[in-house]
Design an enzyme around this catalytic site. Structure first.
Site, mmCIF file in Angstrom:
data_model
loop_
_atom_site.group_PDB
_atom_site.id
_atom_site.type_symbol
_atom_site.label_atom_id
_atom_site.label_comp_id
_atom_site.label_asym_id
_atom_site.label_seq_id
_atom_site.Cartn_x
_atom_site.Cartn_y
_atom_site.Cartn_z
ATOM 1 N N HIS A 4 -6.869 0.479 4.235
ATOM 2 C CA HIS A 4 -8.235 1.318 4.055
ATOM 3 C C HIS A 4 -9.365 0.648 3.767
ATOM 4 C CE1 HIS A 4 -5.167 4.367 3.021
ATOM 5 N NE2 HIS A 4 -4.942 4.039 1.598
ATOM 6 N N LYS B 48 1.652 4.877 6.110
ATOM 7 C CA LYS B 48 1.609 3.493 5.602
ATOM 8 C C LYS B 48 2.461 3.656 4.395
ATOM 9 C CE LYS B 48 -1.260 2.425 2.399
ATOM 10 N NZ LYS B 48 -1.499 3.012 1.156
ATOM 11 N N GLU C 171 -9.949 3.538 -8.775
ATOM 12 C CA GLU C 171 -9.436 4.716 -9.278
ATOM 13 C C GLU C 171 -9.194 4.898 -10.816
ATOM 14 O OE1 GLU C 171 -5.824 5.991 -6.596
ATOM 15 O OE2 GLU C 171 -6.011 3.872 -6.050
ATOM 16 N N HIS D 71 -5.423 7.296 5.783
ATOM 17 C CA HIS D 71 -6.037 8.734 5.823
ATOM 18 C C HIS D 71 -7.615 8.711 5.366
ATOM 19 C CE1 HIS D 71 -5.441 7.737 1.603
ATOM 20 N NE2 HIS D 71 -6.206 8.519 1.197
ATOM 21 N N ARG E 195 17.290 15.609 2.420
ATOM 22 C CA ARG E 195 18.704 15.532 2.081
ATOM 23 C C ARG E 195 19.200 16.516 1.143
ATOM 24 N NH1 ARG E 195 20.573 9.865 1.862
ATOM 25 N NH2 ARG E 195 22.287 10.423 0.878
ATOM 26 N N ASP F 86 -1.557 -2.241 -0.652
ATOM 27 C CA ASP F 86 -1.722 -0.794 -0.869
ATOM 28 C C ASP F 86 -2.941 -0.263 -0.373
ATOM 29 O OD1 ASP F 86 -0.559 1.852 -1.514
ATOM 30 O OD2 ASP F 86 -1.639 1.790 -3.785
ATOM 31 N N LYS G 242 -6.830 0.057 -9.821
ATOM 32 C CA LYS G 242 -6.383 1.200 -10.528
ATOM 33 C C LYS G 242 -6.718 1.155 -11.979
ATOM 34 C CE LYS G 242 -2.724 2.644 -7.391
ATOM 35 N NZ LYS G 242 -2.921 3.973 -6.976
ATOM 36 N N LYS H 52 -11.476 10.934 6.122
ATOM 37 C CA LYS H 52 -12.238 11.404 5.050
ATOM 38 C C LYS H 52 -13.736 11.683 5.977
ATOM 39 C CE LYS H 52 -10.550 9.023 1.187
ATOM 40 N NZ LYS H 52 -9.989 9.907 0.341
HETATM 41 C C1 BG6 Z 1 -3.029 5.580 -0.879
HETATM 42 C C2 BG6 Z 1 -2.413 4.607 -1.933
HETATM 43 O O1 BG6 Z 1 -2.904 5.046 0.467
HETATM 44 O O2 BG6 Z 1 -4.302 5.767 -1.370
HETATM 45 C C3 BG6 Z 1 -2.504 5.208 -3.291
HETATM 46 O O3 BG6 Z 1 -0.983 4.461 -1.449
HETATM 47 C C4 BG6 Z 1 -4.142 5.471 -3.361
HETATM 48 O O4 BG6 Z 1 -1.885 4.108 -4.438
HETATM 49 C C5 BG6 Z 1 -4.502 6.428 -2.451
HETATM 50 O O5 BG6 Z 1 -4.220 6.207 -4.867
HETATM 51 C C6 BG6 Z 1 -5.911 6.714 -2.497
HETATM 52 O O6 BG6 Z 1 -6.464 7.789 -1.860
HETATM 53 P P1 BG6 Z 1 -7.702 8.633 -2.059
HETATM 54 O O7 BG6 Z 1 -7.934 9.356 -0.988
HETATM 55 O O8 BG6 Z 1 -7.203 9.324 -3.426
HETATM 56 O O9 BG6 Z 1 -8.814 7.375 -2.426
#
Ligand code: BG6
Length: 487
Positions: A234, A142, A210, A172, A43, A229, A334, A176
């Protein structure tokens, strides 16, 4: 191959943090096809030069070898340009179309790195502007919806505009290197396959922990939570990679068909399993790496009465011939004690003991995803240690074989987003999620969400910097197991 890669949300966080650095690495490695153009859409009223400048500023903060030199950035910056768009205005899509029509390309990638609420509008507008040509591929980040109905609604609109072969739904984790190696371990080797079943495996644990909190994403996270999330996507994708049958070949649909069967075979929830086998938690103040950190309720953008979960631990089973009765545990959160993602495959103990083995231990295979990327095979061995008076028999000690892929293959390995972006440009769908997989995952997760909505108790608090609420350990202990690798 000439390509145009359009980033909707081109000034957003994901583009700065992940996508541009990944493209730059591909550029540096010489794997980015030549003749490409990367078009940021946003934007803000920016010129191409201002957009390049803003990307350069972000790159200057990158640490270590990944930071481009100024000559490298100058060459990379030649690929970058910018189109200002209000995504709800049809005339702005005409401006994008003009920009795309400036040159002939083989492939146009529309990467939707915006709030998901915009996905349907963007797809409809792309179609209205005639930008859904057979050369076009669409990439969806996502979260794709917040429940089954919203996921289906998005997939329906996208499916009207693009064929399934043109749709790249990103998870993602599938990009990996460690997940690639999990496929290699299982389907490129014969060693483990005979053992990969209920007769030999006692339980499987998936941990994705995390250290970070919600950072500046409190607003987003409030409406999401750890289940949506991390688990719906994942964790379930990792579970599929561990539990799927060998596909008949390496084509996208052969792999996706097998993953879908696993999702369909996941044990359905009952009121009893929902209350006993799913634990939700929320971090309170604590300390991470010796520094005090605030609790979730004090994070910016978070309601002080929020019941959003920042931690989930659950137990499930896969109702099929290979896995019946084997517990699969998933744990993610987290502000946990460490940044650590791994899968533990715990084998059954020996049926008859002639040695003294440490109590409660058996062989296990640990697949490390991060920060380490490797495999550890835990075995028992005996050294030539002296025996004390009165001792009988030999005592075994745990030892492990350690394969560190970073050491073995070098740290210049292709990262997740780099790999996935190159696959999109190449048209390879193997590592992307099909709509039916996604829907099945939502179907399985939804009863948990409904259960929580009706449950007045809310998430259990855990101190930041720990492994989550004690109920998570209690859940697994009821089966006679414990979470591994907590140190
Ligand atoms: C994302 C989540 O898909 O994956 C995040 O939205 C998370 O909240 C992240 O921190 C973790 O990815 P990675 O590759 O750092 O483990």
């Amino acid at each position: 191959m000439a390509f145009d890669l359009v980033f909707f949300g081109g000034t957003g966080d994901l583009v700065w943090r992940k996508l541009m650095p990944a493209l730059f690495q591909a550029f540096r490695h010489g794997t980015l096809p030549e003749g490409g153009r990367i078009i940021g859409v946003g934007r803000d009223d920016l010129s191409d030069a201002q957009y390049r400048q803003s990307i350069q500023t972000k790159f200057e903060k990158v640490e270590g070898e990944k930071r481009p030199s100024s000559e490298e950035f100058a060459r990379f910056a030649d690929l970058l340009c910018y189109v200002r768009m209000d995504l709800s205005r049809p005339e702005d899509y005409a401006a994008l179309q003009q920009r795309l029509a400036e040159r002939q390309t083989d492939t146009v990638v529309m990467y939707l790195s915006t709030a998901p609420i915009l996905f349907t509008t963007i797809c409809e507008q792309l179609a209205a502007a005639g930008l859904n040509t057979p050369q076009t591929r669409i990439v969806l980040e996502k979260p794709l919806g917040h429940d089954l109905a919203s996921n289906r609604a998005i997939n329906a609109v996208v499916g009207k505009v693009f064929k399934e072969q043109q749709i790249f739904r990103i998870d993602h984790y599938l990009g990996k290197p460690s997940v690639q190696n999990l496929f290699a371990l299982r389907f490129g080797n014969t060693l483990f396959e005979p053992l990969w079943r209920r007769e030999h495996i006692a339980n499987i644990q998936i941990t994705m922990a995390e250290e970070l909190g919600v950072e500046k994403r409190g607003g987003f996270y409030e409406g999401t939570g750890a289940l949506r999330d991390m688990v719906q996507n994942h964790a379930l994708q990792l579970l599929c990679a561990i539990a799927m049958e060998p596909p008949i070949n390496a084509h996208a649909d052969a792999i996706r068909d097998e993953k879908l069967k696993v999702l369909r075979a996941l044990r359905r929830w009952t009121p009893e399993t929902l209350s006993q086998h799913v634990i939700r938690g929320q971090y309170s103040a604590g300390s991470v790496e010796g520094q005090p950190v605030p609790g979730y309720l004090n994070e910016p953008g978070v309601s002080p009465t929020s019941s959003t979960e920042t931690f989930v631990a659950l137990r499930t089973e896969i109702a099929n011939w290979r896995w019946a009765g084997v517990p699969f545990y998933i744990r993610t959160g987290k502000r946990m004690a460490a940044r650590e993602a791994h899968i533990e495959v715990n084998f059954r103990p020996t049926p008859h003991q002639i040695f003294h083995t440490p109590l409660g231990q058996a062989n296990k295979l640990v697949i490390h995803l991060q920060p380490k990327d490797g495999l550890e095979l835990h075995l028992f061995a005996t050294g030539q240690s002296k025996r004390g008076p009165g001792s009988t028999g030999q005592t075994l000690a745990p030892v492990h074989l350690d394969l560190d892929f970073d050491k073995r293959f070098g740290s210049e390995r292709v990262g997740a987003y780099e790999r996935l972006l190159l696959d999109v440009l190449d048209g390879r769908l193997n590592l992307f999620v099909r709509s039916d997989e996604q829907e099945e995952a939502w179907r399985w997760v939804e009863p948990i969400l409904q259960h929580w909505t009706a449950d007045p108790v809310g998430p259990r608090p855990y101190n930041a910097g720990t492994w989550g609420p004690s109920a998570s350990s209690a859940m697994i202990a009821r089966d006679g197991f414990c979470w591994g690798e907590e140190n």
